[in-house]
Design a protein around this motif. Sequence first.
Motif, PDB file in Angstrom:
ATOM      1  N   ARG A  87       3.233  39.271  60.142  1.00 16.54           N
ATOM      2  CA  ARG A  87       2.426  38.155  61.124  1.00 16.54           C
ATOM      3  C   ARG A  87       2.293  37.458  59.842  1.00 16.54           C
ATOM      4  O   ARG A  87       2.121  37.316  58.890  1.00 16.54           O
ATOM      5  N   GLU A  88       3.155  36.177  60.262  1.00 18.61           N
ATOM      6  CA  GLU A  88       2.855  34.956  60.029  1.00 18.61           C
ATOM      7  C   GLU A  88       1.342  33.646  60.342  1.00 18.61           C
ATOM      8  O   GLU A  88       2.209  33.593  62.028  1.00 18.61           O
ATOM      9  N   ARG A  89       0.974  32.867  59.949  1.00 25.24           N
ATOM     10  CA  ARG A  89       1.186  31.629  61.002  1.00 25.24           C
ATOM     11  C   ARG A  89       1.846  30.638  61.068  1.00 25.24           C
ATOM     12  O   ARG A  89       3.021  30.262  60.885  1.00 25.24           O
ATOM     13  N   SER A  90       1.246  30.411  62.318  1.00 20.91           N
ATOM     14  CA  SER A  90       2.551  29.507  63.222  1.00 20.91           C
ATOM     15  C   SER A  90       2.666  28.444  62.498  1.00 20.91           C
ATOM     16  O   SER A  90       1.796  27.706  62.103  1.00 20.91           O
ATOM     17  N   ALA A  91       3.996  27.621  62.002  1.00 27.22           N
ATOM     18  CA  ALA A  91       4.536  26.517  61.523  1.00 27.22           C
ATOM     19  C   ALA A  91       3.431  25.543  62.925  1.00 27.22           C
ATOM     20  O   ALA A  91       3.069  24.150  62.402  1.00 27.22           O
ATOM     21  N   ARG A  92       4.035  25.249  63.931  1.00 24.04           N
ATOM     22  CA  ARG A  92       3.039  24.864  64.970  1.00 24.04           C
ATOM     23  C   ARG A  92       1.651  24.273  65.187  1.00 24.04           C
ATOM     24  O   ARG A  92       1.054  23.019  65.383  1.00 24.04           O
ATOM     25  N   ASP A  93       0.951  25.658  64.575  1.00 23.53           N
ATOM     26  CA  ASP A  93       0.105  25.461  65.380  1.00 23.53           C
ATOM     27  C   ASP A  93      -1.014  26.676  63.743  1.00 23.53           C
ATOM     28  O   ASP A  93      -0.401  27.827  64.664  1.00 23.53           O
ATOM     29  N   GLU A  94      -1.665  25.872  63.289  1.00 21.43           N
ATOM     30  CA  GLU A  94      -2.427  26.565  61.991  1.00 21.43           C
ATOM     31  C   GLU A  94      -3.035  27.603  62.666  1.00 21.43           C
ATOM     32  O   GLU A  94      -3.159  29.096  62.088  1.00 21.43           O
ATOM     33  N   ARG A  95      -4.047  27.249  63.317  1.00 23.75           N
ATOM     34  CA  ARG A  95      -4.750  28.565  64.707  1.00 23.75           C
ATOM     35  C   ARG A  95      -4.190  29.608  64.617  1.00 23.75           C
ATOM     36  O   ARG A  95      -4.495  31.178  64.903  1.00 23.75           O
TER      37      ARG A  95
END
Length: 156
Positions: A87-95
């Motif tokens: 699981r990783e935070r999206s580079a496009r959308d931090e949420r």
Amino acid sequence: MTTPATDWLRLDQQICFSLNAASRAFNGVYRVVLKDLGLTYPQYLVMLVLWEHGELPVKKLGERLRLDSGTLSPLLKRLEAAGLVRRERSARDERSVEVRLTAQGVALRERAGEVPRRIAGATGLDLAEIQDLGARLNRLTAALDAYGTGSPAASS
């Protein structure tokens, strides 16, 4: 006192009970079949979606599985601890949190290939019956969803 077969308050007249009993029976079979893979049935469903679609945001994964984040998050945490997903935070959308398979998760797909055949065998149904039942259950789900949202489709 005898009850007429048309007594709609009899347990054997409740489709919801029949579906629940079938679901519990399926879970028992899946528990046995998935043991060698080290997966629970809900974890297997997550893996199926990821094997089919690849990387997905947690929100989309939850929508696809009809699970809320409170149920999905612990599943993903256990799959991540087992080394099957990341699981990783999206580079496009931090949420947004993206879920992707690890190499180990991808490799597990090959070992899981026998699961559907074993489950189909356990049902005692032939392929056409399984497909027909699946189509009927999908129609039932759509009708119940429509009824629950007050959609006009619910009255047809």
